[in-house]
Design a protein around this motif. Structure first.
Motif, PDB file in Angstrom:
ATOM      1  N   LEU A 138       0.799  -1.226   0.000  1.00 27.92           N
ATOM      2  CA  LEU A 138       0.000   0.000   0.000  1.00 27.92           C
ATOM      3  C   LEU A 138       0.837   1.285   0.000  1.00 27.92           C
ATOM      4  CD1 LEU A 138      -2.823   1.148  -0.067  1.00 27.92           C
ATOM      5  CD2 LEU A 138      -2.951   0.923   2.410  1.00 27.92           C
ATOM      6  N   PRO A 139       1.928   1.402   0.794  1.00 28.43           N
ATOM      7  CA  PRO A 139       2.719   2.647   0.751  1.00 28.43           C
ATOM      8  C   PRO A 139       3.392   2.904  -0.591  1.00 28.43           C
ATOM      9  CG  PRO A 139       3.182   1.406   2.754  1.00 28.43           C
ATOM     10  CD  PRO A 139       2.402   0.502   1.861  1.00 28.43           C
ATOM     11  N   GLN A 140       3.509   1.887  -1.431  1.00 27.68           N
ATOM     12  CA  GLN A 140       4.050   2.102  -2.773  1.00 27.68           C
ATOM     13  C   GLN A 140       2.994   2.647  -3.727  1.00 27.68           C
ATOM     14  OE1 GLN A 140       6.088  -1.999  -3.235  1.00 27.68           O
ATOM     15  NE2 GLN A 140       7.434  -0.584  -4.316  1.00 27.68           N
ATOM     16  N   ILE A 141       1.729   2.577  -3.320  1.00 21.93           N
ATOM     17  CA  ILE A 141       0.639   3.004  -4.190  1.00 21.93           C
ATOM     18  C   ILE A 141       0.135   4.392  -3.815  1.00 21.93           C
ATOM     19  CG2 ILE A 141      -1.740   2.485  -4.861  1.00 21.93           C
ATOM     20  CD1 ILE A 141      -1.063  -0.463  -4.556  1.00 21.93           C
ATOM     21  N   LEU A 142       0.011   4.649  -2.505  1.00 16.68           N
ATOM     22  CA  LEU A 142      -0.527   5.923  -2.038  1.00 16.68           C
ATOM     23  C   LEU A 142       0.559   6.761  -1.363  1.00 16.68           C
ATOM     24  CD1 LEU A 142      -3.952   4.899  -0.428  1.00 16.68           C
ATOM     25  CD2 LEU A 142      -3.578   5.964  -2.656  1.00 16.68           C
ATOM     26  N   PRO A 143       0.532   8.081  -1.554  1.00 17.24           N
ATOM     27  CA  PRO A 143       1.447   8.951  -0.810  1.00 17.24           C
ATOM     28  C   PRO A 143       1.032   9.035   0.651  1.00 17.24           C
ATOM     29  CG  PRO A 143      -0.085  10.266  -2.103  1.00 17.24           C
ATOM     30  CD  PRO A 143      -0.336   8.835  -2.483  1.00 17.24           C
ATOM     31  N   PRO A 144       1.929   9.472   1.533  1.00 16.60           N
ATOM     32  CA  PRO A 144       1.628   9.481   2.981  1.00 16.60           C
ATOM     33  C   PRO A 144       0.374  10.260   3.351  1.00 16.60           C
ATOM     34  CG  PRO A 144       3.981   9.774   2.627  1.00 16.60           C
ATOM     35  CD  PRO A 144       3.337   9.836   1.265  1.00 16.60           C
ATOM     36  N   GLU A 145       0.086  11.349   2.641  1.00 20.54           N
ATOM     37  CA  GLU A 145      -1.074  12.153   3.038  1.00 20.54           C
ATOM     38  C   GLU A 145      -2.408  11.439   2.770  1.00 20.54           C
ATOM     39  OE1 GLU A 145       0.214  13.721  -1.090  1.00 20.54           O
ATOM     40  OE2 GLU A 145       1.146  13.034   0.775  1.00 20.54           O
ATOM     41  N   ARG A 146      -2.386  10.393   1.964  1.00 16.91           N
ATOM     42  CA  ARG A 146      -3.611   9.630   1.691  1.00 16.91           C
ATOM     43  C   ARG A 146      -3.586   8.254   2.355  1.00 16.91           C
ATOM     44  NH1 ARG A 146      -3.816  10.635  -4.858  1.00 16.91           N
ATOM     45  NH2 ARG A 146      -3.860  12.910  -4.799  1.00 16.91           N
ATOM     46  N   LEU A 147      -2.503   7.953   3.051  1.00 15.86           N
ATOM     47  CA  LEU A 147      -2.309   6.594   3.542  1.00 15.86           C
ATOM     48  C   LEU A 147      -3.331   6.203   4.598  1.00 15.86           C
ATOM     49  CD1 LEU A 147      -0.552   4.119   3.158  1.00 15.86           C
ATOM     50  CD2 LEU A 147       0.971   4.991   4.932  1.00 15.86           C
ATOM     51  N   SER A 148      -3.617   7.097   5.540  1.00 15.22           N
ATOM     52  CA  SER A 148      -4.567   6.762   6.603  1.00 15.22           C
ATOM     53  C   SER A 148      -5.946   6.474   6.033  1.00 15.22           C
ATOM     54  CB  SER A 148      -4.637   7.912   7.620  1.00 15.22           C
ATOM     55  OG  SER A 148      -5.549   7.613   8.643  1.00 15.22           O
ATOM     56  N   ALA A 149      -6.408   7.310   5.096  1.00 18.43           N
ATOM     57  CA  ALA A 149      -7.700   7.060   4.451  1.00 18.43           C
ATOM     58  C   ALA A 149      -7.666   5.759   3.667  1.00 18.43           C
ATOM     59  CB  ALA A 149      -8.060   8.224   3.528  1.00 18.43           C
ATOM     60  N   GLY A 150      -6.534   5.509   2.989  1.00 16.71           N
ATOM     61  CA  GLY A 150      -6.403   4.267   2.231  1.00 16.71           C
ATOM     62  C   GLY A 150      -6.465   3.042   3.121  1.00 16.71           C
ATOM     63  N   LEU A 296      -5.814   8.594  21.139  1.00 23.19           N
ATOM     64  CA  LEU A 296      -6.995   7.915  20.622  1.00 23.19           C
ATOM     65  C   LEU A 296      -6.755   6.414  20.483  1.00 23.19           C
ATOM     66  CD1 LEU A 296      -8.335  10.416  17.929  1.00 23.19           C
ATOM     67  CD2 LEU A 296      -9.469   9.731  20.051  1.00 23.19           C
ATOM     68  N   PHE A 297      -5.533   6.050  20.106  1.00 26.62           N
ATOM     69  CA  PHE A 297      -5.188   4.632  20.025  1.00 26.62           C
ATOM     70  C   PHE A 297      -5.326   3.971  21.390  1.00 26.62           C
ATOM     71  CE2 PHE A 297      -1.940   1.346  20.600  1.00 26.62           C
ATOM     72  CZ  PHE A 297      -2.247   0.466  19.575  1.00 26.62           C
ATOM     73  N   ASP A 331     -11.754  -1.500  18.042  1.00 29.49           N
ATOM     74  CA  ASP A 331     -10.621  -2.252  17.508  1.00 29.49           C
ATOM     75  C   ASP A 331     -10.212  -1.724  16.135  1.00 29.49           C
ATOM     76  OD1 ASP A 331      -8.763  -4.540  17.677  1.00 29.49           O
ATOM     77  OD2 ASP A 331      -9.938  -5.329  16.008  1.00 29.49           O
ATOM     78  N   MET A 332     -11.188  -1.299  15.336  1.00 27.97           N
ATOM     79  CA  MET A 332     -10.865  -0.754  14.017  1.00 27.97           C
ATOM     80  C   MET A 332     -10.059   0.537  14.143  1.00 27.97           C
ATOM     81  SD  MET A 332     -10.734  -0.798  10.816  1.00 27.97           S
ATOM     82  CE  MET A 332     -11.547  -2.384  10.680  1.00 27.97           C
ATOM     83  N   VAL A 333     -10.383   1.386  15.127  1.00 25.79           N
ATOM     84  CA  VAL A 333      -9.602   2.604  15.346  1.00 25.79           C
ATOM     85  C   VAL A 333      -8.147   2.235  15.654  1.00 25.79           C
ATOM     86  CG1 VAL A 333      -9.281   4.629  16.816  1.00 25.79           C
ATOM     87  CG2 VAL A 333     -11.581   3.940  16.133  1.00 25.79           C
ATOM     88  N   SER A 334      -7.959   1.262  16.540  1.00 24.24           N
ATOM     89  CA  SER A 334      -6.593   0.869  16.904  1.00 24.24           C
ATOM     90  C   SER A 334      -5.874   0.241  15.723  1.00 24.24           C
ATOM     91  CB  SER A 334      -6.604  -0.087  18.106  1.00 24.24           C
ATOM     92  OG  SER A 334      -7.169  -1.329  17.781  1.00 24.24           O
ATOM     93  N   VAL A 335      -6.592  -0.523  14.893  1.00 26.19           N
ATOM     94  CA  VAL A 335      -5.981  -1.141  13.714  1.00 26.19           C
ATOM     95  C   VAL A 335      -5.507  -0.084  12.727  1.00 26.19           C
ATOM     96  CG1 VAL A 335      -6.493  -2.478  11.635  1.00 26.19           C
ATOM     97  CG2 VAL A 335      -7.145  -3.369  13.871  1.00 26.19           C
ATOM     98  N   VAL A 336      -6.360   0.914  12.466  1.00 27.09           N
ATOM     99  CA  VAL A 336      -5.986   1.965  11.503  1.00 27.09           C
ATOM    100  C   VAL A 336      -4.795   2.756  12.007  1.00 27.09           C
ATOM    101  CG1 VAL A 336      -6.754   4.126  10.456  1.00 27.09           C
ATOM    102  CG2 VAL A 336      -8.266   2.138  10.453  1.00 27.09           C
ATOM    103  N   VAL A 337      -4.801   3.135  13.288  1.00 25.51           N
ATOM    104  CA  VAL A 337      -3.668   3.887  13.835  1.00 25.51           C
ATOM    105  C   VAL A 337      -2.408   3.029  13.804  1.00 25.51           C
ATOM    106  CG1 VAL A 337      -2.711   5.014  15.870  1.00 25.51           C
ATOM    107  CG2 VAL A 337      -5.121   5.354  15.280  1.00 25.51           C
ATOM    108  N   ARG A 338      -2.510   1.779  14.268  1.00 23.66           N
ATOM    109  CA  ARG A 338      -1.325   0.916  14.306  1.00 23.66           C
ATOM    110  C   ARG A 338      -0.767   0.698  12.903  1.00 23.66           C
ATOM    111  NH1 ARG A 338      -1.287  -4.365  13.269  1.00 23.66           N
ATOM    112  NH2 ARG A 338      -3.510  -4.598  13.743  1.00 23.66           N
TER     113      ARG A 338
END
Length: 429
Positions: A138-150, A296-297, A331-338
């Protein structure tokens, strides 16, 4: 790595979906996860039909778990040295071969368990490739500013597969086991085609290996995580949350003996955490976290424990489902942050190895969490087993906030990238 703007940009989700490679990634990820969810239901049903022995189902889980432990870290090294989309193509082809083996065994009327366990182990090898290479790509596809949403979009695909996969598998089983195995084989081939068409180059250009052995590179990935309090804290807290708060293995007991709701109620209990997670993932995809990601995590891990605690004490089906849905959302919040922290705080040259460490830990925590729940349930009772585990989660969360200050102080997701910039020179590849 690319320069960073704000991961909290509400337009980041729409921008990510405009990227054709990201859309292909989501389709490939959904297909791959549907395969594993469908296969788990079909194989479990088939083997129990053959054997009539619940212990045989435990061997199925073991056959899936062992390949991840044996090969996960090595696959992580490969993911840093060859094309990750190529590894995912290989993964899908292995899954296709395993599914075709199940189809052949079923068609031949084989009634012994061990051939199916061998095919399950082969399927586990393909799944191990998938679990390591998918997040690393995924980091090879999206730039960092879109990574969290991705990541939120990608996680929602996984949760959708968790709900839809078993349902589709159940319908296919009504048409026969061979129909189910044939459908899984076809979806596996479709996933292989998606990954092959992506043609994402290797993360490390030039000669592979950098003059050091595979073992040295694997150890380097483990050492990188160990020396980064931000990474270590995020991975370790997630490990203990799943290890101590796992209740999936005990859901049949709750459905039958505590809530008295039967198989239909069991289905609701199994779906509730995934439903909460899907809704939260869609919310985070549309409005990514902007500030105070670390606190938040920690709060999310604690809420996961509290939600599971309410479930453990509940004797009402709706309250139990609601508590599990809240636990799944937290758990989804923690997964996305982690996941975002792991990918932003890791240099591109080490994404495969660090994600392998993460996935081995996650795999171990899931399996061992079910084992802990079952053993503790037998020793002290089902409800006390759940309650003590949840109280332990709250204690571990407080301890983690004290042990890993960088995690507690993390504000914006992009702040994790400073760690990667400071250590990029140490990543030999």
């Amino acid at each position: 790595m690319n320069s960073v703007s704000s991961s909290g940009d509400p337009h980041a989700a729409a921008d990510a979906l405009r990227d054709p490679r990201f859309r292909a990634y989501l389709l490939g990820r959904l297909s791959s996860q549907l395969i594993t969810r469908m296969q788990a239901v079909v194989v479990g049903w088939h083997i129990y039909e053959i054997s009539g022995d619940p212990v045989a189902l435990g061997y199925v889980g073991l056959a899936m778990f062992i390949p991840m432990v044996l090969f996960g870290l090595i696959i992580g090294d490969w993911a840093d040295r060859v094309s990750r989309s190529f590894l995912l193509t290989v993964s899908s082809l292995i899954l296709t071969g395993a599914s075709a083996a199940f189809l052949g065994l079923s068609g031949a009327g084989v009634a012994q368990v061990w051939p199916y366990l061998a095919a399950t182990a082969l399927f586990g090898v393909g799944a191990a490739f998938n679990r390591v290479a998918v997040p690393a790509l995924l980091p090879q596809i999206l730039p960092p500013e879109r990574l969290s949403a991705g990541i939120a979009w990608a996680s929602s695909m996984g949760q959708f597969a968790l709900i839809a996969g078993p349902a589709v598998a159940g319908l296919l089983l009504l048409l026969g086991q061979q129909v189910a195995y044939g459908a899984i084989t076809a979806v596996s081939l479709f996933a292989a085609l998606i990954w092959w068409r992506m043609q994402v180059p290797a993360a490390l250009p030039g000669p592979a290996g950098g003059g050091i052995s595979t073992l040295e590179r694997v150890i380097e990935g483990i050492r990188f995580v160990w020396r980064k309090p931000l990474l270590l804290g995020a991975i370790a807290l997630d490990l203990f949350a799943v290890l101590l708060g796992g209740v999936v293995a005990l859901l049949p007991v709750y459905a039958k003996d505590i809530l008295h709701v039967g198989p239909a109620g069991l289905g609701m209990l199994r779906a509730a955490p995934a439903l909460g997670a899907v809704l939260m993932a869609l919310a985070l995809a549309r409005r990514p976290l902007q500030r105070r990601a670390g606190p938040l995590f920690l709060v999310a891990v604690a809420v996961h424990g509290l939600g599971t605690l309410v479930f453990g004490l509940s004797e009402n089906l709706l309250l139990s489902c609601g508590a599990l849905a809240i636990a799944g959302a937290a758990d989804m919040v923690s997964v996305v942050v982690r996941t975002t922290v792991v990918q932003l705080a890791t240099p591109d040259a080490m994404q495969g190895r660090v994600n392998a460490v993460n996935q081995v830990v996650v795999s171990a925590s899931n399996e061992l969490g079910d084992f802990r729940a079952g053993v503790m349930g037998g020793l002290i009772g089902v409800v006390p087993a759940v309650v003590t585990g949840c109280l332990a989660i709250l204690g571990v969360t407080a301890l983690g906030a004290w042990l890993w200050p960088p995690l507690r102080r993390l504000d914006r997701m992009e702040d994790a990238q400073a760690d990667a910039a400071a250590t990029t020179g140490t990543a030999k590849g």
